[in-house]
Design an enzyme around this catalytic site. Structure first.
Site, PDB file in Angstrom:
ATOM      1  N   SER A 148     -58.877 -14.809 -50.940  1.00 17.70           N
ATOM      2  CA  SER A 148     -60.003 -15.299 -50.167  1.00 17.70           C
ATOM      3  C   SER A 148     -59.488 -16.473 -49.340  1.00 17.70           C
ATOM      4  O   SER A 148     -58.499 -17.122 -49.718  1.00 17.70           O
ATOM      5  CB  SER A 148     -61.126 -15.777 -51.095  1.00 17.70           C
ATOM      6  OG  SER A 148     -62.063 -16.586 -50.399  1.00 17.70           O
ATOM      7  N   THR A 149     -60.151 -16.735 -48.224  1.00 15.07           N
ATOM      8  CA  THR A 149     -59.818 -17.964 -47.488  1.00 15.07           C
ATOM      9  C   THR A 149     -59.887 -19.166 -48.406  1.00 15.07           C
ATOM     10  O   THR A 149     -59.099 -20.114 -48.273  1.00 15.07           O
ATOM     11  CB  THR A 149     -60.801 -18.162 -46.310  1.00 15.07           C
ATOM     12  OG1 THR A 149     -60.587 -17.147 -45.335  1.00 15.07           O
ATOM     13  CG2 THR A 149     -60.624 -19.527 -45.668  1.00 15.07           C
ATOM     14  N   SER A 326     -43.409 -55.190 -17.057  1.00 12.08           N
ATOM     15  CA  SER A 326     -44.508 -55.442 -16.136  1.00 12.08           C
ATOM     16  C   SER A 326     -44.197 -54.872 -14.768  1.00 12.08           C
ATOM     17  O   SER A 326     -43.047 -54.867 -14.322  1.00 12.08           O
ATOM     18  CB  SER A 326     -44.772 -56.942 -16.025  1.00 12.08           C
ATOM     19  OG  SER A 326     -45.749 -57.215 -15.031  1.00 12.08           O
ATOM     20  N   LYS A 332     -40.113 -59.664 -17.206  1.00 13.04           N
ATOM     21  CA  LYS A 332     -40.906 -59.650 -18.434  1.00 13.04           C
ATOM     22  C   LYS A 332     -40.556 -58.422 -19.282  1.00 13.04           C
ATOM     23  O   LYS A 332     -40.477 -57.310 -18.777  1.00 13.04           O
ATOM     24  CB  LYS A 332     -42.392 -59.637 -18.095  1.00 13.04           C
ATOM     25  CG  LYS A 332     -43.318 -59.848 -19.291  1.00 13.04           C
ATOM     26  CD  LYS A 332     -44.750 -60.037 -18.809  1.00 13.04           C
ATOM     27  CE  LYS A 332     -45.694 -60.430 -19.940  1.00 13.04           C
ATOM     28  NZ  LYS A 332     -45.928 -59.308 -20.859  1.00 13.04           N
TER      29      LYS A 332
END
Length: 476
Positions: A148-149, A326, A332
Site C-alpha cells: 500500500s502507499t 558592492s 568593499k
C-alpha cells in the site's frame, strides 16, 4: 494503441477509475501520474529533485518483488523484469520520469503510483513489450503487489532521509575538522573574550575556534542518534497496519531483502498499526536539524562580527575575499559565505515548524501530510549539507588573524585587570581600572607606573598560557 493528437503528439490511451486519458507515448509514467500533474501544479519541484527518494522507492519495490517471488505470488519472468527495472533506477536511470510535485494530496499515493508506473513500463520494455501493455505487467497488480502507499511511502521516505543524513554527517565532520585546524593554528593568539558584547577576560583565538569545532562535533553526535530512529519501518503494514493482503511471511521477507539492498540495519516495527500513523521519528530528526542550524547560524554571526570593519569594526579576523561586495562602493568585501549559511539556517528553522504541524495534523490511522514532511526534511538536509561544505572550504579554511591588533586589544582592555586581580588585589585593580577607563591608558602601563608589579612579573602574567589558562585546555 498509439494515437496522434491534432498537435502531432504521439500518445497512448490509458484507463483508471476516473476514465480514459491520453498519455505521451515516450513517457514511462502513466495515467495516475498524469492526473497528479494536473492536480498538483504546486511548487514546480518534481520528486526527482530528491534522488535518494527515487532510489529508495526503487529499493522498496525491488524488495517487495523479491519477497513476492519467494512466496510464489510473482512468477519468475515478471520478477526478473521488475527487479532489473528497479536496479536501473537505483543506478540513476529514468530519474527524469519521476515527475509528480513534491507537495501533493493523498498521503504520497501519487508518488507511489509514479514509481509503480515507471517500473512497470520499463519492465515491459525489458520483456519486449510496449509501454502501457498492462495485461502483461500491471503497475498495481504486479509492481505494487502486497503493498500500500501507506507502507511503501513512509518506508521510502525514511530510507531517503537516512541516506541524505549520512551525507550531512560527513559534511559536518569536514567543518568540524576545519575549525579544529584553525584552533591549532591560532592556539596562542591572545585576544579579549566578550560577554554581552563587552570586554570580559583574555582568551586565545584558538580557544574560540576550538569551541566552534566542539559545537559542530556535539551536534553531529546528536544527529547520528536521531537518525537511528528512522531504521524502524512499517513495510508490510499495508493500508493501516493490519497487514491486510500481505501474505504470511511477507513482512519479514520484505524487510530482510530491503536491508540487504540498501545496506541499512532496517527493522520491522513492533506494532505496525502504531508505526503507520506515528511521525515521531521525523519530528525528532527535524528538531535535531533545527538545533544544528541554530548553532551553525550563531557561529556565522560570530564570524561576521569578528571580521567586521575593516577599519570601523572589530577586525579581529579576516575572512577570505570571494567576490566584490558592492556595485557602488569600491573595494568593499562582504561576509557572503556566513550570510548564505545564516539564510539556510533560517529555512531549516521554518522547515521544523512545517514538520511539527504536519506531524500534529495526522488523524486516526494515517498521516496524510508526509509529502510535506519528506520535502521539508530532504530539502533542508540537502541545503544544510551544501552550505556547510561551502562554509568550510570557502571561508573557514582561509581565515587569518590580525595578531598584533588582538594583542593590543588585550593590553589596552580594562578587562585585563581581572587577570591581574589575584596579584595586585581587588582594591588596587579597581583603581587601575577606573583610571584606565578615564584616561584611555593601558592597564599594564598603569600597573608598572604605580609600582604594583615588576616588569618581569607582569610580562610573565601576560603570557598567553597564563592569561588564557592554556594548560587547562580539555584533552591536552
Amino acid at each position: 494503441m498509439a494515437h496522434v493528437t491534432p498537435d502531432t503528439l504521439i500518445t497512448r490511451s490509458e484507463h483508471d477509475l476516473i476514465g480514459d486519458r491520453e498519455v505521451p507515448s515516450d513517457a514511462y509514467w502513466g495515467v495516475h501520474t498524469l492526473r497528479a500533474l494536473d492536480n498538483f501544479p504546486i511548487t514546480g519541484i518534481p520528486i526527482a529533485s530528491s534522488p535518494y527518494l527515487v532510489q529508495a522507492l526503487a529499493a522498496v519495490k525491488q524488495a517487495a518483488a523479491t519477497a513476492n517471488n519467494e512466496l510464489g505470488l510473482l512468477d519468475d519472468q515478471r520478477y526478473a523484469a521488475i527487479r532489473a527495472a528497479c536496479e536501473e533506477i537505483r543506478a540513476g536511470a529514468l530519474s527524469d520520469q519521476f515527475v509528480v510535485d513534491v507537495i501533493q494530496g493523498g498521503a504520497g499515493t501519487s508518488t507511489n503510483m509514479n514509481a509503480n508506473e515507471v517500473i512497470a513500463n520499463r519492465a515491459l520494455e525489458i520483456m519486449g513489450h510496449a509501454r502501457g501493455q498492462y495485461d502483461v505487467i500491471h503497475p498495481n497488480e504486479h509492481v505494487n503487489l502486497s503493498q500500500s502507499t501507506n507502507d511503501v511511502y513512509p518506508t521510502a521516505v525514511k530510507i531517503a532521509v537516512i541516506m541524505a543524513t549520512h551525507d550531512l554527517l560527513a559534511a559536518m565532520q569536514v567543518l568540524e575538522d576545519s575549525f579544529a585546524r584553525k584552533a591549532d593554528e591560532f592556539h596562542d593568539v591572545l585576544k579579549m573574550g566578550r560577554t554581552q558584547l563587552q570586554d570580559a577576560v583574555p582568551m586565545t583565538l584558538g580557544q574560540e575556534f576550538r569551541t566552534y569545532s566542539l559545537m559542530i562535533g556535539e551536534d553531529r553526535a546528536r544527529l547520528g542518534e536521531a537518525v537511528l530512529l528512522l531504521h524502524e519501518i512499517n513495510l508490510g503494514a499495508t493500508a493501516i497496519g493490519t497487514m491486510l493482503n500481505a501474505p504470511a511471511g511477507y513482512v519479514q521477507a520484505a524487510c530482510g531483502h530491503l536491508a540487504d539492498i540498501t545496506g541499512l540495519p532496517l527493522e520491522t516495527a513492533v506494532d505496525l498499526i502504531e508505526a503507520t500513523q506515528d511521525c515521531g521519528a521525523f519530528v525528532q530528526l527535524s528538531g535535531t536539524l533545527k538545533r544544528v542550524a541554530v548553532k551553525l547560524s550563531k557561529i556565522c554571526n560570530d564570524l561576521r562580527l569578528l571580521s567586521s570593519g575593516p577599519r570601523a569594526g572589530l577586525n579581529e579576523i579576516n575572512l577570505p575575499p570571494v567576490q566584490a561586495g558592492s556595485s557602488i562602493m569600491p573595494g568593499k568585501v562582504n561576509p557572503v559565505i556566513p550570510e548564505v549559511v545564516n539564510q539556510v539556517a533560517f529555512q531549516i528553522i521554518g522547515h521544523d515548524v512545517t514538520v511539527t504541524m504536519a506531524a500534529e495534523a495526522g488523524q486516526l490511522q494515517l498521516n496524510a501530510f508526509e509529502p510535506v514532511i519528506c520535502y521539508s526534511l530532504s530539502a533542508g538536509i540537502s541545503r544544510l549539507r551544501a552550505s556547510i561544505l561551502v562554509l568550510a572550504e570557502r571561508c573557514v579554511d582561509g581565515i587569518t588573524a590580525n595578531v598584533e591588533l588582538l594583542r593590543a586589544e588585550v593590553e589596552n582592555s580594562i578587562g585585563l585587570v581581572t587577570a591581574l586581580n589575584p596579584y595586585i588585589g581587588y582594591a588596587a585593580a579597581t583603581e587601575v581600572a577606573k583610571e584606565a577607563l578615564v584616561s584611555g591608558r593601558g592597564v599594564a602601563e598603569l600597573v608598572l607606573e604605580r609600582g604594583l608589579l615588576p616588569r618581569a612579573k607582569l610580562e610573565a602574567i601576560l603570557r598567553p598560557e597564563v592569561l588564557a589558562n592554556l594548560s587547562k585546555r580539555p584533552g591536552h
